[in-house]
Design a protein around this motif. Structure first.
Motif, PDB file in Angstrom:
ATOM      1  N   TRP A 199       4.079  -1.056  -3.446  1.00  0.00           N
ATOM      2  CA  TRP A 199       3.110  -1.722  -2.585  1.00  0.00           C
ATOM      3  C   TRP A 199       2.858  -0.903  -1.322  1.00  0.00           C
ATOM      4  N   GLN A 200       3.906  -0.352  -0.764  1.00  0.00           N
ATOM      5  CA  GLN A 200       3.751   0.439   0.456  1.00  0.00           C
ATOM      6  C   GLN A 200       2.849   1.642   0.201  1.00  0.00           C
ATOM      7  N   THR A 201       3.018   2.270  -0.952  1.00  0.00           N
ATOM      8  CA  THR A 201       2.166   3.400  -1.310  1.00  0.00           C
ATOM      9  C   THR A 201       0.730   2.959  -1.516  1.00  0.00           C
TER      10      THR A 201
ATOM     11  N   ASP B 263       7.450  -7.022   5.553  1.00  0.00           N
ATOM     12  CA  ASP B 263       8.135  -5.854   6.091  1.00  0.00           C
ATOM     13  C   ASP B 263       8.609  -5.020   4.900  1.00  0.00           C
ATOM     14  N   PHE B 264       7.834  -4.034   4.499  1.00  0.00           N
ATOM     15  CA  PHE B 264       8.169  -3.239   3.326  1.00  0.00           C
ATOM     16  C   PHE B 264       9.452  -2.457   3.540  1.00  0.00           C
ATOM     17  N   ASP B 265       9.609  -1.903   4.747  1.00  0.00           N
ATOM     18  CA  ASP B 265      10.786  -1.078   5.018  1.00  0.00           C
ATOM     19  C   ASP B 265      12.073  -1.869   4.829  1.00  0.00           C
ATOM     20  N   GLU B 266      12.054  -3.135   5.207  1.00  0.00           N
ATOM     21  CA  GLU B 266      13.261  -3.959   5.072  1.00  0.00           C
ATOM     22  C   GLU B 266      13.643  -4.129   3.604  1.00  0.00           C
ATOM     23  N   TYR B 267      12.653  -4.351   2.746  1.00  0.00           N
ATOM     24  CA  TYR B 267      12.931  -4.441   1.310  1.00  0.00           C
ATOM     25  C   TYR B 267      13.464  -3.120   0.768  1.00  0.00           C
ATOM     26  N   ILE B 268      12.868  -2.028   1.224  1.00  0.00           N
ATOM     27  CA  ILE B 268      13.245  -0.711   0.708  1.00  0.00           C
ATOM     28  C   ILE B 268      14.646  -0.330   1.156  1.00  0.00           C
TER      29      ILE B 268
END
Length: 391
Positions: free
Chosen positions: A29-31, A10-15
């Motif tokens: 990584w998301q990019t 879950d990239f958003d959670e890290y961000i």
């Protein structure tokens, strides 16, 4: 949620909540993964889990690249989409390594080297200029193509564009002129289409590195979530058809960069970019505009001239569904997975149908409800509610 789903990153959670180093890695990584959408590619769950280990500091980026390479070399059970996933996985890892660096070689050789590094281990022609002319049929052009540069002049054209940008001074110009200039530079570089494949991903990575190098705090989220819009905006910026009365249209690319550099909130969806956009998609919305509700009311009027419904809803199910869809186009299964729902009939009756009836969600193929690739997306009215939730 089962363990397998929990292991998918879950990239958003890290961000949103991660430590600074984890947040930066997750954003990169998301990019990197988001950019694969420009060629319709999706990464594997294995790549996402390996990326998680990198974000957590368990392995470094070179170990990620080696693990991905070994994974596909040792895989015995082949799946139909393995070739696409292998390309997406390897390219995502390569882009993550490149974007983790703050340096850029702003030269023709540097641009060509970005292509080589992005597609290392993927294309045999990585880092090589094409030696033939190309055309590409584009759906937003109704099957027509942009006129790309002839192959004999590729190196000279890149030299010219990069040298012109190198000598340009941003001192004293307005933010509007700055955005127009950057948009024009990136558009021209992309139109050269120097490589047989991978031009948009190479141009995006080169652009991010360059903008960072001249002082911009680039928000990777735009490239992560709107890479397909970025590509199509480049197409429209470089397409002209006198017979159809269509001139070069850089405004869509300008708006991408206005969001990126000026924190504006243009609605970056591909439906606006089609040369024969339907009435609903002819006026691109700017959610930062104080008059946005008036814009949406204009788009939501019925043929009788009445505003369909109020712009907000008290239905909690509709709100949950709108947040789950966001900027994406999702199937029924994907929506149910996002909401962790199992009963299809209950989902249709309590979530999807009310949201469609109230004008928040529309079908991607409205004339063919049972289309095998049917997806659902937010209307302009739905986007207002979505953006209000994220404020």
């Amino acid at each position: 949620m089962d363990q397998k789903k929990q292991n998918i990153l879950d990239f958003d959670e890290y961000i949103r909540q991660g430590e600074p180093s984890k947040k930066e890695k997750a954003s990169i990584w998301q990019t990197a993964i988001g950019l694969q959408a420009v060629d319709g590619l999706k990464t594997s769950d294995y790549l996402k889990e390996t990326a998680r280990k990198h974000i957590e500091g368990e392995i470094d980026i070179d170990e990620v690249r080696l693990l991905v390479k070994t994974y596909y070399q040792s895989k015995t059970l082949r799946e139909p989409d393995d070739d696409g996933k292998q390309e997406a996985d390897k390219v995502s890892a390569n882009i993550t390594k490149i974007l983790s660096s703050q340096t850029v070689d702003f030269s023709t050789g540097g641009y060509i080297a970005i292509h080589r590094r992005v597609f290392e281990g993927v294309f045999k022609h990585a880092g090589k200029l094409r030696d033939y002319d190309i055309t590409k049929r584009e759906w937003i052009l109704d099957g027509d193509t942009v006129n790309y540069l002839n192959w004999e002049d590729l190196h000279r054209a890149i030299d010219y564009d990069i040298e012109h940008e190198r000598t340009f001074s941003y001192r004293g110009i307005s933010s509007d002129d700055m955005v127009v200039h950057i948009s024009h530079f990136v558009s021209g570089l992309w139109q050269i289409h120097a490589f047989a494949e991978g031009n948009t991903r190479t141009t995006a990575v080169f652009t991010i590195l360059y903008l960072r190098s001249i002082g911009f705090a680039v928000n990777n989220d735009l490239f992560a979530r709107h890479s397909w819009y970025f590509r199509n905006a480049l197409v429209r910026a470089n397409y002209k058809n006198a017979l159809l009365g269509i001139d070069y249209t850089p405004i869509y690319l300008d708006r991408f960069f206005r969001n990126l550099l000026l924190a504006e909130q243009w609605d970056l969806r591909n439906r606006y970019l089609h040369i024969h956009a339907t009435d609903e998609w002819k006026v691109q919305l700017n959610f930062a505009d104080p008059a946005i509700e008036t814009q949406v009311e204009d788009k939501c009027r019925t043929s009788a001239g009445q505003v369909q419904d109020k712009l907000h809803t008290d239905n909690a199910n509709i709100k949950r569904l709108i947040v789950a869809i966001g900027n994406k186009e999702l199937s029924v299964k994907k929506m149910m997975d996002a909401l962790e729902l199992k009963g299809r009939d209950n989902f249709l009756n309590l979530y999807l149908k009310p949201a469609i009836n109230e004008g928040y969600i529309r079908l991607l193929y409205p004339d063919s409800p049972r289309h095998p690739r049917q997806r659902y997306l937010l209307t302009a009215k739905g986007m207002v509610l979505y953006n209000a939730h994220n404020d």
